[in-house]
Design an enzyme around this catalytic site. Structure first.
Site, PDB file in Angstrom:
ATOM      1  N   HIS A  45      -1.147  -4.996   5.838  1.00 23.94           N
ATOM      2  CA  HIS A  45      -0.652  -5.857   6.926  1.00 23.94           C
ATOM      3  C   HIS A  45      -1.530  -5.788   8.179  1.00 23.94           C
ATOM      4  O   HIS A  45      -1.447  -6.667   9.030  1.00 23.94           O
ATOM      5  CB  HIS A  45       0.821  -5.565   7.244  1.00 23.94           C
ATOM      6  N   LYS A  75      -2.869  -8.944  11.251  1.00 25.61           N
ATOM      7  CA  LYS A  75      -2.647  -8.932  12.704  1.00 25.61           C
ATOM      8  C   LYS A  75      -3.669  -9.867  13.353  1.00 25.61           C
ATOM      9  O   LYS A  75      -4.857  -9.816  12.994  1.00 25.61           O
ATOM     10  CB  LYS A  75      -2.822  -7.505  13.259  1.00 25.61           C
ATOM     11  N   LYS A 130       0.824  -1.182   0.000  1.00 23.13           N
ATOM     12  CA  LYS A 130       0.000   0.000   0.000  1.00 23.13           C
ATOM     13  C   LYS A 130       0.876   1.257   0.000  1.00 23.13           C
ATOM     14  O   LYS A 130       2.060   1.128   0.342  1.00 23.13           O
ATOM     15  CB  LYS A 130      -0.948   0.006   1.208  1.00 23.13           C
ATOM     16  N   HIS A 155      -5.513   0.650   6.100  1.00 25.95           N
ATOM     17  CA  HIS A 155      -5.669  -0.088   7.360  1.00 25.95           C
ATOM     18  C   HIS A 155      -6.986   0.218   8.095  1.00 25.95           C
ATOM     19  O   HIS A 155      -7.699  -0.683   8.503  1.00 25.95           O
ATOM     20  CB  HIS A 155      -4.527   0.246   8.329  1.00 25.95           C
TER      21      HIS A 155
END
Ligand code: BG6
Length: 475
Positions: free
Chosen positions: A187, A191, A157, A249
């Site tokens: 990412h 998580k 990104k 995100h």
């Protein structure tokens, strides 16, 4: 875990910031815990005179950094050294891609098996399209030389700079790669705490029956960072906080928290449900931008990026709504920023009751740090008097002694190697996210809301801290 197919990971940007901070330590951890395929090779692309030993030094130094205080095991380092090859090439030169192809063929010959080829673009997004085209024209989009293994492209990104450039990137990718070959990395989705959101929501009847506008007054998604831009001046000054964290995100987190339950748990259905939700998110109205889209910049930023006129935001706080029956009327507050007081990423669902008006329960999902979930409730204070006390039920992931924690990038790499796309963003999701933030970017580009200055180490500009209501604490 299932046996992973043989693979070769080609990293564009091998000595870049992302590789140093995330990819190399993650590769080390995976190698150290024997989670990589038996036949696994790494190719680092470098224009400079980088040597394998330089990369090994980078791995060692990244492991000794504060948050990764792991000793490096000589055996693992030896394995990595043997797996690593550096290809010296200029990624902007079409002719250099034949050098890369020959090298990959030669590595496969020496291993004796066809390897799935994974091209990881850990480079500035302005270079994506050129590299993708050149991979295509050199036939590197077709797996190994014998055509039996797959070729995949992994893209970091931000995916594009705005809606138009994201569409162009999708178009360029489609010229050389099929949908199944494309992995758009976010990412945060990798998580553990983010992955748990769907399980937690849908496996607990207590939550499924109260997860709507009849029970929830507002939702807060906050990702504050204490670090500044850490020397990434060129990258950051073009991008800013909204593109860096919110477009990717934080809107992904919002989708997980508010989407409808997918028909089943396949990647396809999860993506379908997420994109449906993102398409229903309403950006602030044009006449509300100055109050519902707050931007800020920490005080020393302009001199740090050597751009005294920079209007790039290092802080963003926005208020959104969702246009569906479940969430109608529920404000969603999203905040992020650099050089703030603490690094905390959390989602808070505020449950309410109108009688008494101030009575609320808060469910907080701590994405990081202190990963866990807390629920604030009210109880009768023990004793003779009839008083009420607020208490917290608190769960910490670290209390699960049996589980091993893996960094998000370890999961990104393993999923790309095994071809599982559940935790990668689809093109529809990416476009929907750009559509949400585009009106804000435009308003800020036309100076429709002030760029507030804030002190490093504070909680950001007052206009932002006050946004969800009563006071700064309410974030
Ligand atoms: C990256 C951003 O995507 O995420 C960085 O580009 C940011 O600016 C980082 O610092 C935060 O990631 P994490 O996993 O440390 O919260």
């Amino acid at each position: 875990m299932e046996l992973l197919q043989p693979a070769i990971l080609v990293i564009f940007g091998m000595t870049g910031d992302l590789a140093k901070r995330k990819l190399l330590p993650s590769l080390y951890q995976l190698a150290d815990s024997h989670m990589l395929p038996e036949s696994f090779k790494i190719v680092g692309i470098s224009r400079r005179d980088t040597k394998v030993d330089d990369i090994i030094d980078l791995i060692k130094s990244s492991l000794s950094k504060a948050d990764l205080k792991k000793p490096s095991h000589e055996e693992t380092i030896k394995w990595l050294r043997e797996s690593l090859t550096i290809v010296h090439m200029d990624m902007t030169q079409p002719d250099d891609y034949s050098v890369l192809k020959q090298k990959l063929d030669a590595i496969e010959d020496s291993v004796g098996v066809c390897l799935n080829r994974l091209f990881y673009l850990a480079i500035p997004s302005t270079l994506f399209r050129g590299v993708i085209r050149r991979l295509g024209s050199e036939d590197l989009n077709h797996g190994c030389q014998h055509g039996v293994a797959e070729s995949r492209v992994l893209i970091e990104k931000p995916f594009g700079y705005d809606l138009v450039s994201a569409e162009e990137l999708i178009h360029t990718l489609a010229e050389s790669f099929d949908i199944e070959q494309i992995y758009r990395i976010d990412h945060y989705l990798a998580k553990d705490t983010a992955q748990n959101i769907l399980t937690f929501r849908f496996e607990n009847p207590l939550l499924t029956s109260t997860w709507d506008n009849k029970h929830i007054s507002h939702i807060i998604i906050s990702a504050t960072e204490s670090i500044d831009i850490e020397g990434r001046a060129t990258f950051y000054d073009q991008i800013g906080a909204l593109r860096d964290l919110v477009q990717s995100h934080l809107l992904q987190i919002l989708a997980l928290v508010t989407m409808e339950k997918p028909i089943d748990s396949t990647a396809e259905r999860i993506h379908e449900s997420k994109v449906n939700l993102l398409n229903q998110v309403l950006p602030p109205k044009a006449d509300r931008m100055a109050v519902d889209a707050i931007r800020g910049q920490y005080e020393n930023y302009q001199s740090e990026v050597s751009n005294p006129k920079s209007q790039t935001e290092t802080y963003a706080a926005i208020k959104l709504y969702i246009d569906n029956d479940r969430w109608e009327g529920v404000p969603i507050y999203i905040r992020t920023g650099k050089s703030l007081k603490e690094k905390v990423t959390e989602v808070t669902m505020v449950f309410y009751d109108t009688d008494p008006p101030d009575c609320e329960n808060r469910l907080t999902i701590r994405i990081q740090p202190n990963e866990g979930i807390a629920l604030s409730l009210r109880i009768k204070k023990p004793g003779f008097e009839d008083k009420i006390e607020n208490i917290n039920l608190d769960f910490y992931y670290k209390s699960l002694s049996e589980t091993t924690h893996h960094e998000a990038y370890e999961r990104v790499l393993v999923d790309a190697i095994r071809g599982d796309k559940t935790l990668f963003a689809t093109s529809h999701e990416v476009l929907a996210s750009w559509r949400i933030i585009e009106p804000i970017l435009q308003a800020w580009g036309q100076d429709q809301s002030p760029l507030y200055k804030y002190k490093a180490g504070s909680w950001g500009p007052k206009a932002g801290t006050q946004m969800p209501g009563k006071d700064g604490e309410s974030w």
